[in-house]
Scaffold this active site. Structure first.
Site, PDB file in Angstrom:
ATOM      1  N   SER A   1      -9.993   1.648   2.770  1.00  0.00           N
ATOM      2  CA  SER A   1      -8.958   1.695   1.705  1.00  0.00           C
ATOM      3  C   SER A   1      -7.764   1.035   0.707  1.00  0.00           C
ATOM      4  O   SER A   1      -7.139   2.058   0.674  1.00  0.00           O
ATOM      5  CB  SER A   1      -8.439   3.185   2.478  1.00  0.00           C
ATOM      6  OG  SER A   1      -7.529   3.000   3.293  1.00  0.00           O
TER       7      SER A   1
ATOM      8  N   LYS B   1       0.915  -1.140  -0.203  1.00  0.00           N
ATOM      9  CA  LYS B   1      -0.076  -0.433   0.223  1.00  0.00           C
ATOM     10  C   LYS B   1       0.990   1.092   0.279  1.00  0.00           C
ATOM     11  O   LYS B   1       2.004   1.281   0.654  1.00  0.00           O
ATOM     12  CB  LYS B   1      -1.023   0.367   1.453  1.00  0.00           C
ATOM     13  CG  LYS B   1      -2.167   1.086   1.374  1.00  0.00           C
ATOM     14  CD  LYS B   1      -2.757   0.713   2.667  1.00  0.00           C
ATOM     15  CE  LYS B   1      -3.761   1.681   2.478  1.00  0.00           C
ATOM     16  NZ  LYS B   1      -4.450   1.734   3.506  1.00  0.00           N
TER      17      LYS B   1
ATOM     18  N   SER C   1      -9.693  -0.975   6.657  1.00  0.00           N
ATOM     19  CA  SER C   1      -9.223  -0.337   5.536  1.00  0.00           C
ATOM     20  C   SER C   1      -8.865  -1.486   5.317  1.00  0.00           C
ATOM     21  O   SER C   1      -7.515  -1.506   3.998  1.00  0.00           O
ATOM     22  CB  SER C   1      -8.386   1.079   5.636  1.00  0.00           C
ATOM     23  OG  SER C   1      -9.145   1.788   5.452  1.00  0.00           O
TER      24      SER C   1
HETATM   25  N1  GLN Z   1     -12.949   4.402   5.686  1.00  0.00           N
HETATM   26  C1  GLN Z   1     -12.479   4.450   7.382  1.00  0.00           C
HETATM   27  C2  GLN Z   1     -12.297   5.650   7.379  1.00  0.00           C
HETATM   28  O1  GLN Z   1     -12.026   6.084   6.457  1.00  0.00           O
HETATM   29  C3  GLN Z   1     -11.760   3.398   7.381  1.00  0.00           C
HETATM   30  C4  GLN Z   1     -10.265   3.929   7.272  1.00  0.00           C
HETATM   31  C5  GLN Z   1      -8.930   3.204   7.776  1.00  0.00           C
HETATM   32  O2  GLN Z   1      -9.176   1.446   7.875  1.00  0.00           O
HETATM   33  N2  GLN Z   1      -7.740   3.199   6.790  1.00  0.00           N
HETATM   34  O3  GLN Z   1     -11.302   6.174   7.840  1.00  0.00           O
END
Ligand code: GLN
Length: 449
Positions: A128, A53, A152
């Site tokens: 994400s 990532k 994410s």
């Molecule tokens: N969807 C969540 C957010 O927008 C989780 C994101 C994540 O785990 N990095 O914060």
């Protein structure tokens, strides 16, 4: 695609793989950067390709965080996880697309382009870590790393039909992970088998003097298959199943999942955790507050993009205005607001207290019970462009956020389909029960063939 398919692979095989990815990724857009000539280090997993990532720093390899502000940022050092992977022989082949600074649930917040779901290219892969999930689901790489602050890793794994694991907070070093919300962030693997998840965990976990929040508890990732499952018990949280956003067919799949566990000798019962319904509200105070502090470093002086101005203040303003996307700005503003002197007690401090309460309720139930189970996502993958308002995106995190608030381990298990799209189930466990969470996931994987 599995790790074992690549052990001992040499240059020719890696080149062939990269050529294939280059061609196929035109339809998926999983990668932001694909290496031409990746280094193949020696080690027990020499030749095994891995995708990373793009918020994990890689020395000499562009690391954008999916943001314009870091579009041309080339880090001078490796994250600890990258050093560990290299020592074990893994080949970093590229960096994957993501929601900007890991804020989002669909990968559509990437400043560059959206990634498509390999199972249906009109749909999002989740987020994400959507690029990492798509790369694994499309069979481009056997394993990838993601980061999980509120789901994410697990949510994109669920939406693309692969395994994704968020370890106990402190099991994997965050050194070199560009911080989103430091008290919630953890790096973890995505793969097509639990065995490959365990292999990567064995390599990347452990105490790191460069991250004082890492723990020296030793976890048995190598021996996870020997952990006895029969006679254990799991709980379903009543308030989670009452969630109105839960797709009725996902709920049906969950019932099947419960039956599968019961057949394996795991007893399942319901409990009530009255505070868990405040998880989303709590997270969306705590996480943006940490964002407002962590992202202050992107000022146009120290890293990445610089838009010059008449004076220093104007340079800051112009750089941050041009460099950050809409969602990142929204969260910086929200966080700055809740941390401000007039609102600190009413919002930030209150949220910290609720976080503690939610965590304590979870720890208590996980003292007498081995596992907590739920669907991973209340819905299957939406279409690209279908979900745009922030609140409805935040609500997608209902099942994944509690594990981050409490710092406990949690895995997504791909569990069949709903309307032709992958659906995933989540197993959580007490702090440092990571290997035992993998053990149960592995049993389910075997039971499903
Ligand atoms: N969807 C969540 C957010 O927008 C989780 C994101 C994540 O785990 N990095 O914060």
């Amino acid at each position: 695609m599995k790790i074992s398919d690549f052990i001992g692979a040499r240059e020719e095989k890696i080149k062939g793989l990269l050529k294939d990815i280059k061609k196929r990724d035109k339809d998926i857009n999983a990668f932001l950067t694909l290496l031409e000539n990746p280094e193949i280090p020696e080690g027990p997993y020499s030749g095994v390709p891995i995708a990373i990532k793009d918020n994990i720093t890689t020395e000499g390899i562009r690391t954008t965080c999916g943001s314009k502000i870091l579009e041309n940022f080339i880090p001078p050092y490796n994250a600890t996880v990258i050093e560990k992977l290299r020592k074990a022989g893994f080949v970093v082949i590229g960096k994957t697309n993501m929601d900007e600074f890991a804020m989002g649930s669909t990968t559509e917040n990437s400043a560059f382009f959206p990634t498509k779901n390999p199972r249906d290219t009109e749909r999002v892969p989740g987020g994400s870590s959507g690029g990492s999930a798509a790369a694994v689901a499309a069979g481009m790489v056997p394993v990838a790393l993601g980061s999980d602050t509120g789901g994410s890793i697990r949510q994109p794994a669920a939406l693309t039909g692969v395994f994704g694991f968020k370890p106990t907070y402190g099991v994997v070093s965050r050194y070199g992970l560009v911080a989103y919300a430091s008290s919630l962030d953890q790096i973890g693997p995505l793969a097509t088998t639990v065995e490959d998840i365990a292999t990567v965990m064995d390599v990347i976990s452990g105490k790191d003097e460069k991250d004082s929040t890492t723990s020296d508890v030793k976890l048995n990732f190598r021996g996870f298959k020997d952990i006895e499952i029969s006679g254990r018990n799991a709980v379903i949280v009543k308030e989670m199943m009452e969630y109105e956003g839960l797709d009725s067919e996902v709920a049906k799949s969950f019932e099947e999942f419960v039956k599968t566990l019961e057949k394996m000798g795991v007893s399942v019962r319901r409990v009530s955790l009255p505070t868990i319904k405040y998880s989303i509200a709590t997270y969306y105070i705590v996480a943006p507050a940490e964002v407002s502090s962590n992202l202050a470093r992107f000022d146009g002086i120290r890293y990445g993009l610089r838009v010059s101005g008449e004076n220093l203040k104007e340079l800051y303003l112009k750089t941050r205005n041009a460099g950050f996307g809409e969602e990142v700005k929204r969260r910086i503003l929200l966080g700055t607001f809740t941390l401000s002197a007039a609102y600190y007690d009413a919002y930030f401090e209150k949220a910290q207290k609720v976080r503690r309460k939610i965590s304590e309720e979870m720890y208590e139930v996980l003292e007498d019970n081995d596992y907590m189970i739920s669907p991973t996502s209340p819905i299957v993958a939406p279409k690209i462009g279908e979900k745009t308002d922030p609140l409805s995106l935040y609500l997608m995190d209902f099942y994944t956020i509690p594990a981050n608030l409490a710092g406990i381990p949690a895995i997504n298990i791909p569990f069949g389909e709903v309307r032709g799209l992958p659906v995933g189930m989540q197993i959580m466990g007490g702090r440092f029960s990571d290997a035992s969470v993998l053990a149960l996931a592995w049993k389910v994987e075997k039971a499903m063939g």
